[in-house]
Design an enzyme around this catalytic site. Structure first.
Site, PDB file in Angstrom:
ATOM      1  N   GLY A  12       5.383  -1.876 -11.485  1.00 30.92           N
ATOM      2  CA  GLY A  12       4.459  -2.383 -12.497  1.00 30.92           C
ATOM      3  C   GLY A  12       5.075  -3.387 -13.450  1.00 30.92           C
ATOM      4  N   ASN A  14       4.816  -6.559 -13.198  1.00 37.19           N
ATOM      5  CA  ASN A  14       3.746  -7.542 -13.448  1.00 37.19           C
ATOM      6  C   ASN A  14       2.691  -6.981 -14.397  1.00 37.19           C
ATOM      7  OD1 ASN A  14       4.021 -10.187 -11.918  1.00 37.19           O
ATOM      8  ND2 ASN A  14       4.576  -8.703 -10.338  1.00 37.19           N
ATOM      9  N   ILE A  86      -5.409  -1.524   1.062  1.00 39.06           N
ATOM     10  CA  ILE A  86      -6.366  -2.566   1.443  1.00 39.06           C
ATOM     11  C   ILE A  86      -7.747  -2.117   0.954  1.00 39.06           C
ATOM     12  CG2 ILE A  86      -7.386  -3.874   3.359  1.00 39.06           C
ATOM     13  CD1 ILE A  86      -4.331  -4.314   3.031  1.00 39.06           C
ATOM     14  N   LEU A  87      -8.417  -2.976   0.184  1.00 37.71           N
ATOM     15  CA  LEU A  87      -9.738  -2.618  -0.350  1.00 37.71           C
ATOM     16  C   LEU A  87     -10.821  -2.911   0.683  1.00 37.71           C
ATOM     17  CD1 LEU A  87      -9.135  -4.075  -3.913  1.00 37.71           C
ATOM     18  CD2 LEU A  87      -9.316  -1.636  -3.317  1.00 37.71           C
ATOM     19  N   HIS A 103       0.727 -12.445  -4.642  1.00 38.93           N
ATOM     20  CA  HIS A 103       1.420 -12.228  -3.375  1.00 38.93           C
ATOM     21  C   HIS A 103       2.806 -12.874  -3.452  1.00 38.93           C
ATOM     22  CE1 HIS A 103       1.722 -11.268   0.854  1.00 38.93           C
ATOM     23  NE2 HIS A 103       2.301 -12.451   1.006  1.00 38.93           N
TER      24      HIS A 103
HETATM   25  C1  GAR Z   1       5.430  -8.098  -6.592  1.00 39.44           C
HETATM   26  O1  GAR Z   1       6.442  -8.962  -6.187  1.00 39.44           O
HETATM   27  C2  GAR Z   1       4.137  -8.423  -5.874  1.00 39.44           C
HETATM   28  O2  GAR Z   1       3.971  -9.782  -5.581  1.00 39.44           O
HETATM   29  C3  GAR Z   1       4.266  -7.636  -4.612  1.00 39.44           C
HETATM   30  O3  GAR Z   1       4.871  -6.422  -4.991  1.00 39.44           O
HETATM   31  C4  GAR Z   1       5.704  -6.648  -6.126  1.00 39.44           C
HETATM   32  C5  GAR Z   1       5.331  -5.633  -7.182  1.00 39.44           C
HETATM   33  O4  GAR Z   1       6.215  -5.662  -8.258  1.00 39.44           O
HETATM   34  N1  GAR Z   1       2.972  -7.431  -4.006  1.00 39.44           N
HETATM   35  C6  GAR Z   1       2.773  -7.342  -2.698  1.00 39.44           C
HETATM   36  O5  GAR Z   1       3.666  -7.373  -1.885  1.00 39.44           O
HETATM   37  C7  GAR Z   1       1.313  -7.168  -2.289  1.00 39.44           C
HETATM   38  N2  GAR Z   1       1.101  -7.670  -0.966  1.00 39.44           N
HETATM   39  P1  GAR Z   1       5.833  -4.928  -9.621  1.00 39.44           P
HETATM   40  O6  GAR Z   1       5.279  -3.546  -9.280  1.00 39.44           O
HETATM   41  O7  GAR Z   1       7.150  -4.817 -10.358  1.00 39.44           O
HETATM   42  O8  GAR Z   1       4.838  -5.791 -10.344  1.00 39.44           O
END
Ligand code: GAR
Length: 190
Positions: A12, A14, A86-87, A103
């Site tokens: 989390g 992001n 996947i939704l 992504h």
């Molecule tokens: C991020 O790099 C995001 O782009 C990726 O997972 C990571 C999550 O980091 N998402 C995917 O691969 C989805 N296909 P976080 O939990 O620290 O935000």
């Protein structure tokens, strides 16, 4: 105040960036109103630390229908921030134009089923790519296929590993995610 619902599956970071940039005003006039996780994860801890309402809906075939029931109608934007389920197409259709994903690659390259987290970065190294980056895009029923909102890349050098690429991508994500969200919610602002 615009209301953002964030879906998470992992650390989390992001989510944290979006919470922080709502507070700092970089994302204007918006707040994270709900965090939904599809598994136990640190994203839920982050929500609790900020006193943001959260729900855990276990991943599986009923996830999308249960999610549809708890998302408030007045939600302005649903944000997938490191979300790995996947939704269902019906859910994506219901929230069309109001649901986005980040992504960790330069879509349309390295997207689709199985392309998530470190799998993406290993595939990028394997393919001897000269660059990678991150993409914010609308969510549609096609995995990682929706219209691109914002994308930024960087050069990969000989010393890069999947791990170092993952770190660099997080930094790009922290830049483009708040910008993209602000652009969508406050389109007059950019
Ligand atoms: C991020 O790099 C995001 O782009 C990726 O997972 C990571 C999550 O980091 N998402 C995917 O691969 C989805 N296909 P976080 O939990 O620290 O935000």
């Amino acid at each position: 105040m615009k209301k953002i619902v964030i879906l998470v599956s992992g650390s989390g970071s992001n989510l944290q960036r979006i919470i922080d940039t709502c507070q700092s005003g970089e994302i204007q006039n918006a707040k994270v109103s709900l965090v939904v996780a599809d598994r136990e994860c640190y994203g839920l801890v982050r929500a609790a630390k900020h006193h943001i309402k959260s729900e855990l809906i276990p991943k599986g075939k009923n996830f999308s229908s249960e999610l549809a029931q708890i998302i408030p109608e007045d939600t302005d934007l649903i944000v997938l921030a490191g979300f790995l389920s996947i939704l269902k197409p019906e859910f994506c259709e219901q929230w069309k134009g109001k649901i986005i994903n980040i992504h960790p690659a330069l879509l349309p390259k390295f997207g689709g089923k199985g392309m998530w987290g470190m799998h993406v970065h290993h595939a990028v190294i394997e393919a001897k790519e000269k660059e990678s980056g991150a993409t914010v895009h609308y969510v549609t029923s096609g995995i990682d296929e929706g219209e691109i909102i914002l994308q930024e890349g960087f050069a990969i050098d000989d010393t890069d590993t999947a791990e170092s690429i993952a770190e660099k991508i997080h930094l790009v994500e922290f830049e483009i995610f708040p910008k993209a969200i602000n652009k969508i919610l406050n389109s007059h602002a950019i």
